[in-house]
Enzyme design. Sequence first.
Site, PDB file in Angstrom:
ATOM      1  CE  LYS A  95     -57.175 -78.700 -83.743  1.00  0.00           C
ATOM      2  NZ  LYS A  95     -58.050 -77.491 -83.157  1.00  0.00           N
TER       3      LYS A  95
ATOM      4  CB  SER B  40     -61.694 -78.801 -85.126  1.00  0.00           C
ATOM      5  OG  SER B  40     -60.561 -77.659 -84.336  1.00  0.00           O
TER       6      SER B  40
ATOM      7  CB  SER C 140     -61.513 -76.052 -81.897  1.00  0.00           C
ATOM      8  OG  SER C 140     -62.088 -75.662 -82.967  1.00  0.00           O
TER       9      SER C 140
END
Lengths: 501, 537
Positions: free
Chosen positions: B97, B172, B196
Amino acid sequence: MSDATLSFEEAMEKYDPVLGFEVHVELNTKTKMFSSAPNVFGDEPNTNVNEVDLGLPGVLPVVNRAAIESSIKIGLALNCSIAESCTFARKQYFYPDTPKNFQTSQYEDPIAFDGYLDIELSDGTVFRVEIERAHMEEDAGKLTHMGGAAGRIQGADYSLVDYNRSGVPLVEIVTKPIEGAGSRAPELAKAYVAAVREIVKNLGVSDAKMERGNVRCDANVSLRPYGRERFGTRSETKNVNSLRAVEHAVRYEIQRHAAVLESGELIVQETRHWHQDTRTTTSGRPKSDADDYRYFPEPDLVPVVASREWVEELRATLPEPPAERRKRLQADWGYSDLEFRDVVNAGVMDEIEETITAGATASVARKWWMGEIVGRAKNADVDPGQLGVQPATIVELSRMVDGGKINNKMAAAVLDGVLAGEGTPEEIVAARGLAVVSDDGPLLEAIDAALAAQPDVADKIRGGKIQAIGAIVGGVMKATRGQADAGRVRELILAKLGVEG
Amino acid sequence: MTETPTGAIPARELIRLSAADLANRLAAGEVTSVEATQAYLDRIADVDGGERGVNAFLHVNAEEALAVAAEVDAIRATGGEAAGALHELAGVPIAIKDLIVTVGQPTTAGSKILEGWHSPYDATVIKRIRAAKMPILGKTNLDEFAMGSSTEHSAYGPTRNPWDLDRIPGGSGGGSAAAVAAFEAPLALGTDTGGSIRQPGAVTGTVGVKPTYGSVSRYGAIAMASSLDQIGPVSRTVLDSALLHQVIGGHDPFDSTSLPEPLADLVAAARMGNVEGMRIGIIKELHGEGYQPGVENRFNESLDLLRNAGATIVEVSCPNFQYALGAYYLIMPSEASSNLAKFDGVRFGLRVLPEDPPLTIERVMAATRASGFGDEVKRRIILGTYALSAGYYDAYYGSAQKVRTLVQRDFDAAFEQADVLISPTAPTTAFRLGEKLDDPLAMYLNDVATIPANLAGVPGLSLPGGLADEDGLPVGIQLLAPAREDARLYRVGAVLESLLEQSWGGPMLDRAPALASTADSVDSSAVTAAPNHGGSL
């Protein structure tokens, strides 16, 4: 334009000053408060930094255990209670010397609180200053503003920032309001900061050099009519960085406040900038109790726990308290009470100790510091220790005098040369061709001339008025341009006139 | 030299292997790391770009990934002690990420304000991944600074859900979840502040774990809310997440909030294979009203499977969970407003000069932040700044912290009655791109079931629970355990996963519509039509 002031005496007749101090002490730990970068003064800008000090994305702080130890020691030396558990908070404001745009500090629960410091004033009385708290925080980077006026960020063409200082561990020592000092307020201010500096220096937790900003003082001053309980509005003079300046700044602010109040105006609660050259302050930024730093608990750190065992271990390592140290030094040095108090008030006790350690006798060290250096420092408007005199220089000068190589007057001139950067005492003596005239031949000629020039004086001496000899010695010294040994000259004159010394 | 039967496994099968399976085959010499890494890079090139590509990756790190893969292959080929010392996951590629800093690749946090920024240091988890010699495929898309539940708040365009390219992949960490779901990576790292990792896992049919707060070092994860953030694994199987958690977890002296004790054996827990006698608690407040019927049905099926496997299902009540979302949306923005103050244009990243004089530092900071941050980030900075302001602190931040304590107490009480708690991960399946973009509150409600775990610091795992009847889209099942008991999640999760896959006759992702290669002409109808799966899924 400078502010109006009232004379200090008049101000004191009408108003009761209340003081308060925030003294920041930079700790001399090997690494920074929250990172492993070196804590070193004076290196190339931005070399002692890592990602944490620069506040790069993703970094986290880790508390320096050595800094906590030093903070606890300071707290103990200030007779404070030590928190069993305390936390850090974020003090938030945008400023380019603060990489994260918040300072990691302590807010609600400082590591040390509720202490006091007994300050001895020049008249021998002891004044107790109450300590509210001593808390840990990190220093900001150092900004240098280029172009524009007065080195301020406003109006500068550009600014340079050195993050070497960013994250250096600080302990901020905050007093409770100091009441009842009266006209001794300026003296107390200086003595208090001197005492704090002495403590952190003796603890070995700070280099304690004010000229390097190791100890920095913000001085709060307010006035109120005598008898009134409520405090007046205060001003906070920032970064007063010598003991003399602390005294002068407090004195100036008292005079300025008094003039404002006398004219019926109100004091603006604000920070003030101290100007060493004019010994005045100018308006900084407005500061109110409602300044909103949006403090909140630092979520990246866990509470600092100081076990009672640890605190007691640290207490056991504390050096002797300043009062005891003074007693010991006075006894060791053999100074009279008056001599020793003068030394303390002149702020040269540590310097004398260093000079004695370097090889001088106690009386020689005192003679040089009190007789020569303190006066020069006063003329230069700096603290004596900031003048740049090395203990080794004094030892060398003193040996030259003892060896009869130069006399005291020459030695003082050589010291000026050393301070002017002309070299070591030996180099200066050689370069200036200084040497005591020890050959009796030229001296005897000069003595004959001096006696011939002042026959009446010669007669007086012959008649037993030996104290008149000074005029003849003076004549000889003048003729030899000061290079004669005055003691030897005296002997020769007396011998010449056949008088017993 | 070990013989490597090049091309023994076709690339399309290679990319569908679990990480554990791939690791075994790498160790057995059936396939090389270069082959596997290249297969994933090809897959990324195939499905990620273009107008209707998945857009899971913001940066592809092909050269370095292949170099690491070749190094692992060379060590294996040499054999001996060095080969024996290789980590179990050596040579297994991973996606990261883009909130986690990496040397040698840009880190953007999904924001314009960090466009082009390269970190001079590696996050602790990256150091551990490099030490394990796992090739890093690249950096995955996210909502800007991890603020969002759909990845639509990325400054670099939304990621698309591989199950339906017109739908969101969650957020996210939509990039990491979509990359794993679309077979662009076998493993990925995510960060979970309010869900997330887990919510994207739920809506993409993948596994995502938010470890116990402090189980994995946060050093090098760009902070949103420090007291809530946690890095965790994203994978296609529960065992794979356990393997990855074992690589990245454990104490780190650079993170003061990192737990001091060594990590439990999570992989062993995932391999334990039974839940007999375990008490599994349904949280009364986290299902029923407000949850999509198809989600509720799949949830009930999972309960039946666990009950049949010998677990005791109990019901627990966590009455303060109703305040969790409100408390979260005060604590998170408060911390975020502070953590994001450093993005000011002074030391790194974007610097924008004001159009008109004067050119003061305040105006440069303001112009940089005005133009560098997106709307959702600004919204949260303003919320947080307000909540921490003098005069409001007690009412907002202070009250929220009290709620946080109450939520922790609810968990404490619940875990007296149950060993593991269970709920749907998200109230709905993936919604359509743009559907909730203008309604922040509706967006925030996606995380209603995941937020309590962050507030309490307890671990949570989401695994695929089947497809919803009404839309054929993935449903996630969330398991929660007490702090430091992450092993329980892997134990129960692996058993439930196995029972579910038995009932479906294979992994759920086998039912995902095949993605059209971006090289082919795009036929969107083929991938957007609701797949016709049986109600039993």
